[in-house]
Design a protein around this motif. Structure first.
Motif, short mmCIF file in Angstrom:
data_model
loop_
_atom_site.label_atom_id
_atom_site.label_comp_id
_atom_site.label_asym_id
_atom_site.label_seq_id
_atom_site.Cartn_x
_atom_site.Cartn_y
_atom_site.Cartn_z
N ALA A 46 2.26 20.48 49.49
CA ALA A 46 2.24 21.95 49.45
C ALA A 46 3.32 22.52 50.35
CB ALA A 46 0.87 22.45 49.90
N HIS A 47 4.15 23.43 49.78
CA HIS A 47 5.16 24.12 50.58
C HIS A 47 5.75 25.27 49.76
CE1 HIS A 47 8.44 22.19 48.26
NE2 HIS A 47 7.65 21.14 48.27
N ASP A 48 6.40 26.19 50.44
CA ASP A 48 7.10 27.33 49.84
C ASP A 48 6.14 28.39 49.27
OD1 ASP A 48 9.52 26.28 50.58
OD2 ASP A 48 9.87 25.28 48.66
N ASP A 49 6.71 29.30 48.47
CA ASP A 49 5.97 30.44 47.95
C ASP A 49 5.13 30.06 46.72
OD1 ASP A 49 6.89 32.12 49.92
OD2 ASP A 49 8.63 32.79 48.78
N THR A 50 4.57 31.10 46.06
CA THR A 50 3.59 30.85 45.01
C THR A 50 3.98 31.52 43.70
OG1 THR A 50 1.86 30.79 46.69
CG2 THR A 50 1.14 31.03 44.42
N ALA A 51 4.16 30.73 42.65
CA ALA A 51 4.42 31.26 41.30
C ALA A 51 3.22 30.92 40.41
CB ALA A 51 5.70 30.68 40.73
N GLY A 78 -3.98 32.52 45.46
CA GLY A 78 -3.89 33.70 44.60
C GLY A 78 -2.84 34.71 45.02
N MET A 79 -2.07 34.41 46.06
CA MET A 79 -1.07 35.34 46.58
C MET A 79 0.26 35.12 45.88
SD MET A 79 -2.70 36.92 49.23
CE MET A 79 -1.58 37.30 50.55
N ASP A 80 0.32 35.50 44.62
CA ASP A 80 1.54 35.25 43.84
C ASP A 80 2.68 36.14 44.33
OD1 ASP A 80 3.54 35.42 41.67
OD2 ASP A 80 2.11 34.15 40.62
N ASN A 81 3.82 35.52 44.62
CA ASN A 81 4.97 36.30 45.07
C ASN A 81 6.27 35.82 44.44
OD1 ASN A 81 5.23 33.86 46.39
ND2 ASN A 81 4.78 34.67 48.43
N GLY A 107 -7.66 29.46 51.27
CA GLY A 107 -6.90 30.26 52.22
C GLY A 107 -7.83 30.90 53.22
N ILE A 108 -7.27 31.67 54.14
CA ILE A 108 -8.06 32.31 55.19
C ILE A 108 -8.45 33.72 54.74
CG2 ILE A 108 -8.03 33.12 57.58
CD1 ILE A 108 -6.04 30.84 58.16
N LYS A 109 -9.76 33.99 54.71
CA LYS A 109 -10.24 35.31 54.31
C LYS A 109 -9.92 36.33 55.40
CE LYS A 109 -14.14 33.80 51.47
NZ LYS A 109 -15.57 34.01 51.18
N ASP A 115 -5.92 43.68 55.05
CA ASP A 115 -5.18 43.01 53.98
C ASP A 115 -5.05 41.52 54.31
OD1 ASP A 115 -4.73 45.33 52.52
OD2 ASP A 115 -2.91 45.82 53.65
N PRO A 116 -5.03 40.67 53.28
CA PRO A 116 -4.86 39.24 53.56
C PRO A 116 -3.49 38.94 54.15
CG PRO A 116 -4.87 39.68 51.19
CD PRO A 116 -5.18 40.96 51.86
N ASP A 117 -3.45 37.95 55.02
CA ASP A 117 -2.19 37.50 55.61
C ASP A 117 -1.30 36.93 54.52
OD1 ASP A 117 -0.59 34.99 56.78
OD2 ASP A 117 -0.82 36.48 58.37
N GLN A 118 -0.01 37.35 54.49
CA GLN A 118 0.87 36.94 53.39
C GLN A 118 1.19 35.45 53.40
OE1 GLN A 118 4.89 38.41 53.41
NE2 GLN A 118 4.88 38.74 55.63
N TYR A 119 0.97 34.76 54.53
CA TYR A 119 1.29 33.34 54.59
C TYR A 119 0.06 32.45 54.50
CZ TYR A 119 5.80 35.14 56.08
OH TYR A 119 6.99 35.82 56.12
N GLU A 120 -1.05 32.88 55.08
CA GLU A 120 -2.24 32.03 55.11
C GLU A 120 -3.45 32.67 54.44
OE1 GLU A 120 -2.67 31.39 59.33
OE2 GLU A 120 -1.54 29.52 59.21
N GLY A 121 -3.31 33.89 53.93
CA GLY A 121 -4.44 34.62 53.37
C GLY A 121 -4.80 34.19 51.96
#
Length: 199
Positions: A46-51, A78-81, A107-109, A115-121
Motif C-alpha cells: 500500500a502506498h500513494d493516493d487513491t483511484a 474511500g478517500m478517492d483523490n 482508516g481512522i474515523k 472532516d476525515p484526515d486526508q491521509y489516514e481518514g
C-alpha cells in the motif's frame, strides 16, 4: 484475512485481484487457482493516493462478460483523490448484470463533526452509500480480527445466496414496479433473510 477468504473458496468459485493507488493494476486475472491468487495478495504493497472509482470501473468491466453470480469486494478508506471515473458511472455500468459491490472501510474515523484526515481518514458515508446502491455489504475493519470476520461474512453471504427468476406474463415492458413475494420451505427456510422484492 484475504488469504483465508481465498482458502475457503469452493472449487467452482473464481476470483481476481485489482490494486489501485494513482494507477489501477490487474495483479491477477480471474482464476480458480488459489496459489496464484495467494501469490498476488502477498505481493501487494500500500502506498500513494487513491483511484478507487477507476479501480471499480475496471473491476465491473472485467466481471460483466462473465456469467454467474459476481461480486466485487473493495478494501479502502474511500478517500478517492485520483479517479476520472464517477460513482454514477460505476452504478450505470453494473446495469442489471447481477453484480454487487461490498465495501470494507479501512482508516481512522474522525471525531464527531470533524472532516476525515486526508491521509489516514476514512469516508464511511461514501462506502456505505456505494454498498447500499450496489447491493452489497458495508463493514468497518478496526483490527485484523474484524477484517477477517468481514471477509468471512461476505463469503458466507455470497455462498448461501439463491437465484430466483420470474418471467412476467406481460407481453410489453410497461416500466411499472411490482411486488413479488417469495416463500421458501424445507432446508432453506431458516437461511432466507428476506421474503419480498420489488420488480
Amino acid at each position: 484475512a484475504v488469504l483465508t477468504y481465498i482458502e475457503q473458496m469452493r472449487p467452482t468459485d473464481q476470483a481476481g485481484i485489482i490494486t489501485f493507488n494513482t494507477k489501477v493494476q490487474i495483479i491477477q486475472e480471474i482464476t480458480a487457482d488459489k496459489n496464484a491468487l495467494a501469490a498476488g495478495i502477498r505481493n501487494i504493497q500500500a502506498h500513494d493516493d487513491t483511484a478507487m472509482w477507476d479501480a471499480l470501473l475496471q473491476a465491473v468491466k472485467t466481471l460483466n462478460p462473465i456469467s454467474g453470480r459476481k461480486a466485487v469486494i473493495v478494501l479502502t478508506d474511500g478517500m478517492d483523490n485520483r479517479s476520472s471515473a464517477t460513482p454514477q458511472q460505476i452504478l450505470s455500468t453494473i446495469g442489471e448484470s447481477g453484480l454487487s459491490i461490498s465495501t470494507i472501510g479501512f482508516g481512522i474515523k474522525p471525531e464527531a463533526g470533524a472532516d476525515p484526515d486526508q491521509y489516514e481518514g476514512i469516508d464511511e458515508q461514501t462506502l456505505r452509500d456505494l454498498a447500499k446502491q450496489a447491493g452489497g455489504i458495508y463493514g468497518y475493519a478496526e483490527d485484523p480480527e474484524a477484517l477477517a470476520s468481514l471477509y468471512a461474512n461476505i463469503r458466507e453471504s455470497l455462498q448461501s445466496e439463491m437465484v430466483i427468476s420470474y418471467i412476467t406474463p406481460q407481453t410489453l415492458r410497461d416500466g411499472v414496479k411490482r411486488s413479488l413475494s417469495v416463500r421458501v420451505s424445507g432446508a432453506w427456510q431458516n437461511q432466507v433473510s428476506a421474503s419480498s422484492s420489488s420488480y
